[in-house]
Motif scaffolding. Structure first.
Motif, PDB file in Angstrom:
ATOM      1  N   VAL A 104      79.476  67.672  23.462  1.00  0.00           N
ATOM      2  CA  VAL A 104      78.327  68.557  23.251  1.00  0.00           C
ATOM      3  C   VAL A 104      78.329  69.052  21.809  1.00  0.00           C
ATOM      4  N   CYS A 105      77.173  68.960  21.156  1.00  0.00           N
ATOM      5  CA  CYS A 105      77.068  69.373  19.755  1.00  0.00           C
ATOM      6  C   CYS A 105      76.158  70.581  19.560  1.00  0.00           C
ATOM      7  N   SER A 106      75.363  70.925  20.567  1.00  0.00           N
ATOM      8  CA  SER A 106      74.344  71.955  20.401  1.00  0.00           C
ATOM      9  C   SER A 106      74.483  73.043  21.452  1.00  0.00           C
ATOM     10  N   ARG A 107      74.397  74.300  21.023  1.00  0.00           N
ATOM     11  CA  ARG A 107      74.418  75.414  21.963  1.00  0.00           C
ATOM     12  C   ARG A 107      73.156  75.424  22.820  1.00  0.00           C
ATOM     13  N   ASP A 108      72.031  75.004  22.224  1.00  0.00           N
ATOM     14  CA  ASP A 108      70.755  75.053  22.945  1.00  0.00           C
ATOM     15  C   ASP A 108      70.803  74.204  24.212  1.00  0.00           C
ATOM     16  N   VAL A 109      71.373  72.990  24.096  1.00  0.00           N
ATOM     17  CA  VAL A 109      71.461  72.106  25.256  1.00  0.00           C
ATOM     18  C   VAL A 109      72.274  72.772  26.362  1.00  0.00           C
ATOM     19  N   LEU A 110      73.390  73.348  25.992  1.00  0.00           N
ATOM     20  CA  LEU A 110      74.262  73.986  26.979  1.00  0.00           C
ATOM     21  C   LEU A 110      73.575  75.178  27.637  1.00  0.00           C
ATOM     22  N   ASN A 111      72.978  76.051  26.818  1.00  0.00           N
ATOM     23  CA  ASN A 111      72.358  77.265  27.359  1.00  0.00           C
ATOM     24  C   ASN A 111      71.190  76.937  28.275  1.00  0.00           C
ATOM     25  N   THR A 112      70.375  75.965  27.880  1.00  0.00           N
ATOM     26  CA  THR A 112      69.219  75.603  28.706  1.00  0.00           C
ATOM     27  C   THR A 112      69.665  74.953  30.004  1.00  0.00           C
ATOM     28  N   LEU A 113      70.662  74.091  29.921  1.00  0.00           N
ATOM     29  CA  LEU A 113      71.156  73.432  31.128  1.00  0.00           C
ATOM     30  C   LEU A 113      71.788  74.444  32.079  1.00  0.00           C
ATOM     31  N   ARG A 114      72.498  75.419  31.533  1.00  0.00           N
ATOM     32  CA  ARG A 114      73.134  76.427  32.380  1.00  0.00           C
ATOM     33  C   ARG A 114      72.088  77.169  33.217  1.00  0.00           C
ATOM     34  N   ASN A 115      70.942  77.428  32.619  1.00  0.00           N
ATOM     35  CA  ASN A 115      69.864  78.112  33.340  1.00  0.00           C
ATOM     36  C   ASN A 115      69.232  77.219  34.401  1.00  0.00           C
TER      37      ASN A 115
END
Length: 657
Positions: A237-248
């Motif tokens: 994983v390289c991006s916080r956005d991907v992680l945060n959106t997926l977590r939601n």
């Protein structure tokens, strides 16, 4: 002894429970009681805190011992609790027992990233050395039933530190398989839609979600994961956005579900879960690094190194590789191609390219050791192996390539050097063996006879090789895949195109298409609509000069591609791959391709081939479904004189006179 503060009071029940546990743990041995008391005095003086220690999983591992061994064992158990607490390990019982129970059973397990089935990898080819402790700790964290809400656990490490290898070991372990109702592996992508689709494909591979809107994909995903204890692994994983959106998008049903991610980005790792520190993957210890090196270099038994030579090699390898498993594996593979002597290895380890630091190379410090060894290995490759290595850049990162398909593609590309002693098939097999020996290619699945079935290029290596191949015009990536956006336009002299998106978006001007030799499609979208754009594309390839220079047309898994009726104008075509396309018929013009060597119609609805196929003089490999051969139309001795392999089910028939 423990001196309780005056303000600390235990109830009679608590005192009774503590007595019972201490007697059971220490076996009435004074030295053991003193050791335990000294340790508990460093903890908060509360019943709950002491109970955590006395109920720790290590106490469950009991064996009969003599008196001295009993005391030493209790000391070891207390030290193990201390060690785990330093790394933030939860104090749980059943999960630890599960780990111990099958720690010797799941070595070598791997997970196929293209499906959720696991399989074994020969231990000889495994890179898993020095990870047992990390694996045990992370499995314990993931299966901790005390933490009910959705938690994200991150593995942080620099490029080449073995994050993905460790995550694969964890993902395929028996403890994880038994603990979670559902597991999914997702390779890195900046495109959230790709992530949702990859998750849904593993949750329900019977459905096609390509045409579903992104918002609806999220709802479908929540629906599929409802009431399931799941584990989702996000690799690289390289991006916080991907992680945060997926977590939601993931349901949090307080049932112990987990997300495990690997990353080289400290910001991503720290933002994954503010409540817990990332799991920092440290470089291998010297002994583990040396053992991994010896495993990959395959030192002959009749080669003996002196104590001084061994010490010097260890020191140099530590300095060159910095304990990074990928750098060690690459270096071991490279040295395995050199003379097995201390002098020869010393020359390599002292090579000037390995002396450069990250500043002189104008590179970030992260992964620079691996890059230096990779550059040395690539430049040492014989010229006939370089296009074979670059060819892996056509396939998506993490894609497990059937060895059958890869070797036939290499043959069609003309990579095999002519040999009087070997067939072309044997030659390209040797090329793959050489790349495997050099540790540039991994075998992910083996056949029962010990031959390789599926292979891939390591993720860190793939990014570099794919980028280099594009820079020199060897290939072009069209469309978006795995978070990597392709160049806006291919180079004018590009020879090969890998289509990850719709082929109609490829610039079909003469400048871009006149040199095209190969087209491989990985666009499996619109599975309910025939791919008409393929016919238009082929027409344009042929149209500019009246014939096409394509040698390879690989449409595997493209749904019912519309093929041209004038395929014979693809005069140079050597490889026609239609596997899993679900075509009903093959155009008659396919039998008039004068130099076709491989025809693959496996897993289609094609039940008969054009009669002209049997007149083809250069066909070497036929991959078929159940095909009916009408022997009355040909003389047996005139059938396919160059045929080497015939895959599939077939039926020979004669007409009744």
């Amino acid at each position: 002894m423990i001196r309780l503060p005056k303000n600390v009071q235990f109830s009679e029940l608590e005192i009774s429970e503590l007595k019972t546990r201490i007697i059971r743990r220490c076996k009435g041995l004074p030295l053991a009681i003193l050791e335990l008391g000294e340790f508990l005095s460093t903890r908060a003086a509360s019943y709950g805190e002491w109970l955590k220690v006395l109920d720790h999983p290590v106490w469950q591992l009991d064996r009969k011992r003599d008196l001295h061994s009993e005391v030493e064992e209790i000391k070891n158990k207390i030290n193990e609790i201390k060690e785990e607490e330093e790394h933030g390990e939860p104090l749980r019982i059943q999960e630890y027992l599960n780990v111990c129970k099958s720690s010797n059973q799941d070595e070598g397990l791997r997970q196929n990233q293209q499906s959720s089935s696991s399989y074994s990898v020969d231990e000889e080819h495994s890179d898993v050395i020095g990870f047992q402790k990390h694996k045990r700790r992370l499995v314990t964290r993931l299966t901790d039933t005390y933490l009910r809400s959705l938690h994200v656990i991150s593995i942080l490490g620099q490029v080449g530190s073995g994050k993905t290898t460790l995550a694969m070991e964890i993902y395929g372990s028996n403890e994880i398989r038994y603990h979670f109702n559902f597991r999914a592996w997702v390779s890195s992508s900046e495109n959230l839609r790709d992530v949702y689709l990859m998750l849904l494909e593993q949750a329900d591979n019977c459905m096609d979600y390509e045409e579903v809107a992104t918002t609806e994909l999220v709802e479908k995903l929540r629906e599929k994961l409802h009431n399931k204890r799941y584990l989702v692994v996000l690799d690289d994983v390289c991006s916080r956005d991907v992680l945060n959106t997926l977590r939601n998008a993931l349901p949090n049903e307080t049932n112990g579900s987990r997300v495990l991610l690997t990353t080289s980005n400290e910001g991503v790792a720290r933002s994954a879960d503010p409540r817990r520190m990332p799991y920092q993957l440290q470089p291998l210890e010297d002994d583990d690094a040396w053992n991994l090196f010896l495993k990959k270099v395959r030192l002959s038994k009749n080669i003996q190194l002196s104590a001084f030579e061994t010490s010097e090699l260890k020191r140099r390898i530590r300095r060159r590789c910095k304990g990074l498993p990928l750098a060690i594996v690459m270096l071991g593979g490279f040295l395995s191609t050199k003379g097995m002597s201390y002098e020869e290895w010393s020359q390599v380890l002292d090579h000037q390219s390995l002396q450069l630091d990250h500043q002189s190379l104008q590179l970030d410090r992260n992964g620079v050791e691996f890059l230096k060894i990779l550059a040395l290995s690539y430049n040492d490759l014989p010229f006939h192996l370089r296009p074979c290595l670059l060819y892996f850049g056509l396939f998506p990162k993490g894609y497990e390539i059937p060895v059958r398909r890869l070797l036939l593609l290499w043959l069609a590309e003309g990579f095999a050097k002519q040999s009087l002693e070997k067939t072309p098939e044997d030659v390209v097999e040797g090329y793959l063996d050489e790349l495997i020996k050099r540790q540039m290619i991994q075998i992910k699945k083996w056949r029962k006879d010990g031959s390789p079935k599926r292979c891939l290029m390591r993720g860190e290596l793939h990014e570099i090789i794919s980028s280099k191949a594009e820079d020199i015009g060897f290939l072009h990536i069209q469309g978006i895949m795995s978070g990597r956006e392709a160049n806006e336009s291919p180079k004018l002299s590009v020879r090969r195109v890998a289509g990850y998106g719709d082929i109609k978006e490829y610039p079909c001007k003469e400048l871009y298409i006149q040199h095209l030799r190969s087209y491989l499609s990985f666009n499996t979208q619109n599975k309910d609509m025939p791919a008409k754009e393929i016919r238009n594309f082929l027409s344009k390839v042929v149209g500019f000069q009246g014939f096409g220079l394509l040698r390879v047309l690989d449409l595997e898994r493209v749904y019912k591609p519309k093929l041209s009726e004038n395929l014979e104008k693809l005069f140079h075509l050597r490889y026609l791959g239609l596997r899993w396309t679900f075509l009903d018929t093959l155009p008659d013009s396919a039998g008039r391709l004068p130099y076709l060597e491989t025809l693959d119609v496996k897993h289609t609805y094609i039940s008969s081939l054009p009669i002209s196929i049997w007149k083809m003089k250069h066909i070497r490999h036929l991959c078929l479904n159940e095909i009916c051969f009408d022997m009355s139309v040909q003389k047996p001795n005139s059938l396919l004189p160059q045929l080497q392999t015939l895959y599939g089910d077939y039926l020979w028939t004669r007409r009744v006179q």
